[in-house]
Design an enzyme around this catalytic site. Sequence first.
Site, PDB file in Angstrom:
ATOM      1  N   ARG A 157     -17.916  49.260  28.187  1.00  0.00           N
ATOM      2  CA  ARG A 157     -19.458  49.160  28.763  1.00  0.00           C
ATOM      3  C   ARG A 157     -20.058  50.209  28.035  1.00  0.00           C
ATOM      4  NH1 ARG A 157     -17.246  46.795  33.151  1.00  0.00           N
ATOM      5  NH2 ARG A 157     -17.807  44.857  33.271  1.00  0.00           N
ATOM      6  N   ASP A 326     -10.145  38.705  35.845  1.00  0.00           N
ATOM      7  CA  ASP A 326     -11.286  39.095  36.957  1.00  0.00           C
ATOM      8  C   ASP A 326     -12.384  38.565  36.766  1.00  0.00           C
ATOM      9  OD1 ASP A 326     -11.656  40.818  34.748  1.00  0.00           O
ATOM     10  OD2 ASP A 326     -12.906  42.261  35.987  1.00  0.00           O
ATOM     11  N   GLU A 327     -13.085  38.117  37.682  1.00  0.00           N
ATOM     12  CA  GLU A 327     -14.671  37.691  37.769  1.00  0.00           C
ATOM     13  C   GLU A 327     -14.700  36.678  36.602  1.00  0.00           C
ATOM     14  OE1 GLU A 327     -16.756  41.690  39.639  1.00  0.00           O
ATOM     15  OE2 GLU A 327     -16.126  41.667  37.574  1.00  0.00           O
ATOM     16  N   ASP A 420     -15.811  55.411  39.483  1.00  0.00           N
ATOM     17  CA  ASP A 420     -17.178  55.229  39.031  1.00  0.00           C
ATOM     18  C   ASP A 420     -17.981  55.436  40.333  1.00  0.00           C
ATOM     19  OD1 ASP A 420     -15.929  52.912  39.482  1.00  0.00           O
ATOM     20  OD2 ASP A 420     -17.588  51.625  38.769  1.00  0.00           O
ATOM     21  N   TRP A 468     -15.021  52.594  35.547  1.00  0.00           N
ATOM     22  CA  TRP A 468     -15.965  51.659  35.098  1.00  0.00           C
ATOM     23  C   TRP A 468     -17.048  52.519  34.429  1.00  0.00           C
ATOM     24  CZ3 TRP A 468     -13.389  47.279  34.106  1.00  0.00           C
ATOM     25  CH2 TRP A 468     -12.071  46.796  34.806  1.00  0.00           C
TER      26      TRP A 468
HETATM   27  C1  ACM Z   1     -12.842  44.765  38.338  1.00  0.00           C
HETATM   28  O1  ACM Z   1     -13.494  45.412  38.926  1.00  0.00           O
HETATM   29  N1  ACM Z   1     -13.733  43.653  38.010  1.00  0.00           N
HETATM   30  C2  ACM Z   1     -11.645  44.543  38.309  1.00  0.00           C
END
Ligand code: ACM
Length: 553
Positions: A157, A326-327, A420, A468
Amino acid sequence: MDNLIPAPVRSSGGGADDNGGDGSGAFLLDGATTLTAGPGTGSTERWLRTTLGAAFGLPLAQGTPADEPANTIDLRIDATLEREGYRLSVAPGSGVRLTGGSAAGVFWGAQTLRQLLGPDAFRRAPVRPGARRAVPRTEIEDGPRFGWRGLMLDVARHFMPKDGVLRMLDLLAAHKLNVFHFHLTDDQGWRIEIKRHPRLTETGAWRARTKYGHRASELWDETPHGGFYTQDDIREIVAYAAERHIRVVPEIDIPGHSQAAISAYPELGNTDVIDTSALSVWDTWGVNPNVLAPTDNTLRFFEGVFEELLDLFPADVSPFIHIGGDECPKDQWKASPTAQARMAEAGLADEDELQSWFIRHFDRWLTARGRRSIGWDEILEGGLAEGAAVTSWRGYAGGIAAAEDGHDVVMCPEQQVYLDHRQDGGADEPMPIGFVRTLEDVYRFEPVPPGLSDEAAGHIMGTQGNAWSEVMQNRDRVDYQVFPRLAALAEVAWSRLPAPDERDFADFERRMNTHYARLDALGVAFRPPAGPLPWQRRPGILGRPIEGPPPTV
Ligand code: ACM
């Protein structure tokens, strides 16, 4: 010892009062001090010479058996000790004796020795030339509770240039953390050079602008953002970590979180659903609908990526390869005739099973090459791949299910150890997102939930903090979010703390007073206990606070 972080298993001896007293019972480091390194202890020998040598301006010359033991730092391996454990003895007449169960154990013992030498030992050049460098009389026996003690850093990111990564590895080592989970790819950037697919970095490593703050913020930073690690940068990072007994877990996040790769190679996306050639590297945050197509072409493409990855991250440093999982929204697969045909052909009942099919493919591929796959807990949905380990992030539940099923688990629930997330409920926290999780909350985090069978508990490999970087634009922002809470997590992962309610947080805070001086000497822009300094605030930048106490276990 008095002010050590993480706290050792057993210690006796002087403590702070012995340091700087009359020197009786203490070891005095000076220009004549030698280093005697037994077989296999070379990494610690090099580290002590470059680190303590630089901090105090001392040669720490190579010792010989004829040396006066009183002025020698003696390093040995004793394989009867636990692998990462060590014994550190400092006594008059016999100097510093540091014995580890392995090269790693010796190295962790050297981290303790550095802490015993005071905050000046964390600087890169002497600030008090000629000052006495006393180590108090000490007997320490120590070793970690968990074999997996980590930090995940998202460099996708916001890119962290190589020097920042090397520095972070030093900071992990200073906290006896031994896993660096390197989140290298995401919708917003691809950060590792892959020779056979050059557009991954030519196109995928750059974006024109970036959402400033949470995705609901109306602000944009119009500065182009990007960067990537060349293969030599990666080799250097891996070697630097290995020298510090840190394992690197590279993550290539598939099949979701892949828009940067799709923007570089549009055929990787679901071309029968959307015009993937119109996609660019994503410039905002959230869960992205543009996921990989489950085609043979996609599988071959990523096998090529992983082939280069395995070359760059050798098995001794990187036994685990993280494959994300994920996601991954399933809408495009539901709409895609190609994905539906794949499901029919493979006899898959639904799109969750299709994701599982995708993850299983790479689990088997990695297993066949002597590695272990690890993924976020969504990989449980649709059936967990045979050999896969799980990073449990949506809470404890995924980790509990996986461990009860015989899979290895890293407990890193977002409700507790997402670094974060904001560390205070006040208005001054910069771009506040997520739960309020204070230093004390992290200190009271317990990686092994009660009620697990002994066998399942044995599958909890340890824990890691996850950082993150949507709202961490640069190194100082990462420092602010990660420290001091990573020090608390390090103690959770290393020390044998009692149950959360019985932990002596007041004593931890007292030891942190010394530790803040170490972090200051290291140049870490941590969050001060009294709150952010003026330049650490981001007034008016929208975050997304979430309310709620840490779950009780
Ligand atoms: C995550 O926080 N999407 C692993």
